[in-house]
Design a protein around this motif. Structure first.
Motif, mmCIF file in Angstrom:
data_model
loop_
_atom_site.group_PDB
_atom_site.id
_atom_site.type_symbol
_atom_site.label_atom_id
_atom_site.label_comp_id
_atom_site.label_asym_id
_atom_site.label_seq_id
_atom_site.Cartn_x
_atom_site.Cartn_y
_atom_site.Cartn_z
ATOM 1 N N ASP A 1 0.860 -1.187 0.000
ATOM 2 C CA ASP A 1 0.000 0.000 0.000
ATOM 3 C C ASP A 1 0.894 1.234 0.000
ATOM 4 O O ASP A 1 1.814 1.331 0.814
ATOM 5 C CB ASP A 1 -0.889 0.013 1.253
ATOM 6 C CG ASP A 1 -2.233 -0.634 0.999
ATOM 7 O OD1 ASP A 1 -2.441 -1.127 -0.123
ATOM 8 O OD2 ASP A 1 -3.076 -0.653 1.915
ATOM 9 N N ALA B 1 -0.893 10.238 10.959
ATOM 10 C CA ALA B 1 -2.321 9.917 11.053
ATOM 11 C C ALA B 1 -2.564 8.437 10.777
ATOM 12 O O ALA B 1 -3.311 7.771 11.504
ATOM 13 C CB ALA B 1 -3.117 10.786 10.092
ATOM 14 N N ILE B 2 -1.912 7.905 9.736
ATOM 15 C CA ILE B 2 -2.141 6.495 9.381
ATOM 16 C C ILE B 2 -1.692 5.596 10.538
ATOM 17 O O ILE B 2 -2.387 4.664 10.933
ATOM 18 C CB ILE B 2 -1.415 6.147 8.066
ATOM 19 C CG1 ILE B 2 -2.018 6.953 6.903
ATOM 20 C CG2 ILE B 2 -1.509 4.652 7.769
ATOM 21 C CD1 ILE B 2 -1.293 6.810 5.587
ATOM 22 N N ILE C 1 -4.040 5.842 13.570
ATOM 23 C CA ILE C 1 -5.351 5.218 13.352
ATOM 24 C C ILE C 1 -5.227 3.693 13.284
ATOM 25 O O ILE C 1 -6.069 2.976 13.811
ATOM 26 C CB ILE C 1 -6.001 5.809 12.080
ATOM 27 C CG1 ILE C 1 -6.412 7.260 12.352
ATOM 28 C CG2 ILE C 1 -7.196 4.978 11.638
ATOM 29 C CD1 ILE C 1 -6.791 8.055 11.133
ATOM 30 N N HIS C 2 -4.162 3.218 12.631
ATOM 31 C CA HIS C 2 -3.936 1.755 12.554
ATOM 32 C C HIS C 2 -2.573 1.443 13.181
ATOM 33 O O HIS C 2 -1.585 1.271 12.464
ATOM 34 C CB HIS C 2 -3.953 1.281 11.105
ATOM 35 C CG HIS C 2 -5.226 1.588 10.372
ATOM 36 N ND1 HIS C 2 -6.454 1.153 10.811
ATOM 37 C CD2 HIS C 2 -5.458 2.275 9.242
ATOM 38 C CE1 HIS C 2 -7.389 1.570 9.971
ATOM 39 N NE2 HIS C 2 -6.821 2.266 9.018
ATOM 40 N N ALA D 1 -6.414 6.453 5.311
ATOM 41 C CA ALA D 1 -6.421 5.251 6.145
ATOM 42 C C ALA D 1 -7.838 4.715 6.358
ATOM 43 O O ALA D 1 -8.025 3.691 7.000
ATOM 44 C CB ALA D 1 -5.760 5.545 7.489
ATOM 45 N N GLY D 2 -8.841 5.442 5.842
ATOM 46 C CA GLY D 2 -10.207 4.928 5.856
ATOM 47 C C GLY D 2 -11.011 5.289 7.093
ATOM 48 O O GLY D 2 -12.081 4.733 7.311
ATOM 49 N N ALA D 3 -10.512 6.218 7.915
ATOM 50 C CA ALA D 3 -11.229 6.569 9.145
ATOM 51 C C ALA D 3 -12.056 7.834 8.936
ATOM 52 O O ALA D 3 -11.827 8.584 7.992
ATOM 53 C CB ALA D 3 -10.234 6.781 10.279
ATOM 54 N N ALA E 1 -8.973 1.742 1.436
ATOM 55 C CA ALA E 1 -8.204 2.365 2.527
ATOM 56 C C ALA E 1 -6.791 1.792 2.625
ATOM 57 O O ALA E 1 -6.565 0.607 2.395
ATOM 58 C CB ALA E 1 -8.935 2.172 3.844
#
Lengths: 263, 365
Positions: free
Chosen positions: A72, A87-88, A91-92, B70-72, B197
Motif C-alpha cells: 500500500d 495519522a495512518i 489510526i492503525h 487510512a479509511g477513518a 483504505a
C-alpha cells in the motif's frame, strides 16, 4: 567418471515485492533503483509486506517508489509525508508505516513536519535520500548541497556566506529523544549495500517493536545533475560526500527512557 | 427521552462529530474555535479515539488527509487564518477523492484578522475554493447549536457517500453562543465500504492500493479526472441541496442570509411583519451546491432581494448572478453594523442587529 554436482540454490533474483516494469524511472547511474530493491528485500525479510504502508515525498521518489514497491503506497504533497504518516500510524497502530523523502522534501520544505514528528516521538520509519541537490527540477541547490558544489542556482558553487552550510539530518535526528535509531549509509559498494540493509532492517525493527522513530539517511548519486559519469559519481561519494557526511550509526537504543510517573 | 444540553456551537460541533462516528481529530489552536480541540482532547481518548495537536494548520490538514486515506472518519477545525493555511491540503484531498470534514469558525478580516471579533468574510474563499485546481467541496452552514450538532453528522455521511471533503462553515457568534441542543442521533443509509483504505494490502486480499496522483489514477489524462468529478458534482447538486424559507409566501421583500446573519434577519422579519411589512427570509444551508433554482424562483416571485451578510459583500455577488438582473438586489453589509460607541471606524466592534435590518427594510419598502 566424475559426478557433476549442480547446486540448485538460488543466489540472485528480483525481490517479489519489486513490481516488474517495462522501463526504468531513474537516470542511468542513479542509486534510487538500488534503494528500491533494498526496501523490497527488507520488507520481505521482515515479513511485513501485508501490513505496510509507504508514503513518498515530492521529488524523484514521488511516482517511482509507490509504483515500484508492491505494498500500500501513496505519494504526498511536498514535505508533508510525516504528517500523513502520523495519522495512518495513529489510526492503525498495527501497520508499519514508512516515508521515503528527498533532501528538498525533508530537509527544506518539510523540515518542520519532520522535526515535529520526531518531537512527538512517532513510531515511524523514514528513508531519507540525500543526493545534495533537487533532482527532479533540474539540479538546484538543496540544504544538503556541499560547500562549493555547483548547482543550477549556485553557478559559482555554494557560498557558505550567503547560502549557509550543509544540513546533517542523521545527526540532527539522533539528538531527538523520541528517536530510537538514526544512521547514515550509502549503496555505492557491495559492502556498503550490506551495511545499509542491516541499518534499514534495524530502523524498521524499532517501529515493529514499538520503541520509537527509525531514521536512515542514504547518500545517493545523481549523475544527471552532478554532471558526472556513474563511475565518477561513486568516486565523488567516497571522496567528497562521505567527508562531509560521515557514515555510521548515530543513535541506536532499545528503550526510550520516560519519567517514572509516565512509565 | 433524548438528552438535552445547554452548549455552545463549538461544543455542539465536537459532540456532533463524535455522534457522526468521528473518532480521530487533528488540530491546532486558534481563536474562536479552541473549544472544539479542547473537547476532543478530553473526550476522544475515553472512547478509544485519537487526538493529536499538530504543529500547524498545514500539518493538521495533512493529518486529516492521511487519516482519510487510512479509511477513518477524521476531521479538523480552524478559523480563518488557519483555513488559509489548509488550502493546499484541501486541494490534494479533492484530488485523491477521500472523505473528510473540516470546520471553519470564521473570524473577521484578512491577514491575522481579529480573533475576538465576529465576521463572515470567508464566504468567497470557502465557496470558490482557495486551493488550486478547480475542485468543489460540499459546504454546510448551520445557524444554531442544534444545527451544528445535526449537520456534523450529516457532514460525515455526505463525505463518505460521495468521497469528497465537506466543509462546515460557522462563525464567532454561532461558535460561542450557548443554546439547548437535543443530542439526537441521526440515521443515514450505511456508508459505502472503504475497500480502498491504506492499512496494508493483507486487508484487501493481497491487492494493494497505490495513490500517486489523479493524473495516474485516471489513465494519465487529467481531463478524465474532471469528467469523472463533473458526474460526482452533478449527483450532489441533484440530491443534496438544502435551504430554508421563512414567511416568504406573500412577501414583497426577500431577505437572504446564512449563518449568524440569518438569525438576525429572521428576527427582523418578525419585527417587520409586526409593523405590517410583508417580508420573508431565504436561508441557504448548503453554500455549495447553492439553491440557485429555488432562489431564482423565489426572487422573481417576490420582486426584491436584500442580502444581509457581515462582510463587505461576497454572497451578494452570487445572488446577483443567480437573479440575472431580473430583480433588484440590495446589500446590508458590514457597514450596517450598529456600534454603541458611535462611528464604526473608532467605535467598538458591533454586529448587524435586527434593528439595523429593520431600518433598511423600512427604507426599501
Amino acid at each position: 567418471m566424475t559426478e557433476k554436482i549442480v547446486s540448485r540454490k538460488k543466489v540472485w533474483g528480483t525481490p517479489k515485492l519489486r513490481v516488474p516494469l517495462p522501463f526504468s524511472f531513474f537516470c542511468p547511474g542513479c542509486h534510487y533503483g538500488i534503494i528500491v530493491r533494498l526496501i523490497c528485500e527488507v520488507l520481505e525479510e521482515l515479513g511485513i509486506e501485508g501490513r505496510t504502508v509507504g508514503l513518498a515525498g515530492v521529488g524523484c521518489s514521488f511516482g517511482p517508489f509507490p509504483v515500484s514497491i508492491d505494498v500500500d503506497f501513496t505519494s504526498c504533497p511536498h514535505g508533508r509525508a510525516p504528517a500523513m504518516a502520523t495519522a495512518i500510524k495513529r489510526i492503525h497502530p498495527e501497520t508499519v508505516v514508512f516515508t521515503v523523502q528527498g533532501d528538498g522534501d525533508l530537509g527544506s520544505i518539510g523540515l518542520g513536519c519532520f522535526m515535529n514528528a520526531l518531537i512527538r516521538g512517532e513510531k515511524l520509519t523514514t528513508i531519507f535520500l540525500n543526493n545534495a541537490c533537487y533532482g527532479t527540477t533540474g539540479g538546484q541547490m538543496a540544504p544538503t548541497t556541499l560547500i562549493g558544489m555547483k548547482t543550477t542556482t549556485t553557478p559559482e558553487g555554494r557560498d557558505p556566506r550567503t547560502a549557509g552550510f550543509p544540513l546533517h539530518t542523521a545527526e540532527l535526528a539522533a539528538t531527538m529523544k523520541g528517536v530510537a535509531y538514526s544512521a547514515r549509509c550509502t549503496v555505492h559498494s557491495p559492502a556498503n549495500f550490506r551495511r545499509a540493509r542491516k541499518a534499514l532492517k534495524t530502523a524498521f525493527q524499532k517501529q515493529i517493536d514499538g520503541i520509537g522513530y527509525g531514521f536512515v539517511e542514504f547518500l545517493s548519486a545523481c549523475p544527471t545533475n552532478w554532471r558526472l559519469s556513474p563511475p565518477d559519481c561513486i568516486k565523488f561519494i567516497s571522496e567528497k560526500m562521505i567527508a562531509e557526511y560521515p557514515l555510521g550509526e548515530f543513535k541506536n537504543v532499545d528503550v526510550i527512557e520516560l519519567p517514572e510517573e509516565w512509565r | 427521552m433524548t438528552e438535552r444540553l445547554l452548549i455552545d456551537g463549538n461544543e455542539a460541533i465536537a459532540r456532533g462529530a463524535i455522534a457522526g462516528g468521528c473518532n480521530y481529530f487533528f488540530g491546532y489552536p486558534i481563536t474562536p474555535q479552541n473549544e472544539i480541540p479542547e473537547f476532543m482532547s478530553r473526550e476522544l481518548p475515553k472512547i478509544g479515539g485519537v487526538f493529536v495537536q499538530s504543529e500547524s494548520e498545514a500539518a493538521s490538514v495533512y493529518m486529516v488527509y492521511g487519516g482519510a486515506l487510512a479509511g477513518a472518519r477524521v476531521m479538523t477545525s480552524t478559523s480563518s487564518p488557519g483555513f488559509s493555511l489548509m488550502q493546499e491540503g484541501i486541494s490534494y484531498i479533492a484530488e485523491a477523492e477521500v472523505p473528510a470534514v473540516i470546520v471553519n469558525v470564521m473570524r473577521m478580516g484578512p491577514g491575522i484578522g481579529t480573533g475576538g471579533q465576529h465576521g463572515q468574510t470567508d464566504y468567497r474563499q470557502v465557496t470558490k475554493g482557495g486551493g488550486h485546481g478547480a475542485y468543489r467541496c460540499i459546504i454546510l452552514a448551520p445557524y444554531s447549536s442544534q444545527e451544528c450538532f445535526d449537520y456534523m453528522q450529516l457532514a460525515f455521511h455526505l463525505a463518505d457517500k460521495y468521497r469528497v471533503l465537506v466543509l462546515v462553515l460557522t462563525d464567532f457568534i454561532i461558535g460561542r453562543m450557548a443554546e439547548v441542543v437535543e443530542l439526537r442521533k441521526l440515521e443515514f443509509e450505511p456508508p459505502p465500504e472503504k475497500d480502498w483504505a491504506l492499512k496494508g494490502k493483507a486487508f484487501k486480499g493481497g491487492r494493494r492500493r497505490c495513490y500517486v496522483s489523479a493524473a495516474f489514477s485516471y489513465g494519465g489524462v487529467p481531463p478524465r479526472y474532471y469528467h469523472h468529478m463533473a458526474e460526482v458534482y452533478q449527483k450532489i447538486k441533484d440530491e443534496e441541496i438544502k435551504h430554508e424559507t421563512y414567511r416568504d409566501e406573500d412577501a414583497v421583500l426577500l431577505l437572504l442570509a446564512y449563518g449568524s446573519s440569518a438569525r438576525m434577519a429572521k428576527r427582523a422579519v418578525d419585527m417587520a411583519r409586526a409593523e405590517g411589512h410583508r417580508v420573508g427570509l431565504f436561508r441557504p444551508i448548503t453554500l455549495w451546491p447553492f439553491s440557485e433554482e429555488a432562489l431564482r424562483q423565489a426572487a422573481c416571485r417576490v420582486g426584491k432581494v436584500l442580502v444581509v451578510e457581515d462582510s463587505p459583500g461576497e454572497l451578494v455577488e452570487d445572488v446577483k448572478c443567480i437573479c440575472q438582473g431580473k430583480v433588484p438586489v440590495h446589500l446590508l453589509g458590514i457597514w450596517g453594523r450598529y456600534t454603541p460607541q458611535g462611528d464604526i471606524m473608532t467605535g467598538g466592534s458591533g454586529i448587524i442587529y435586527p434593528e439595523n435590518i429593520l431600518e433598511k427594510i423600512r427604507g426599501l419598502i
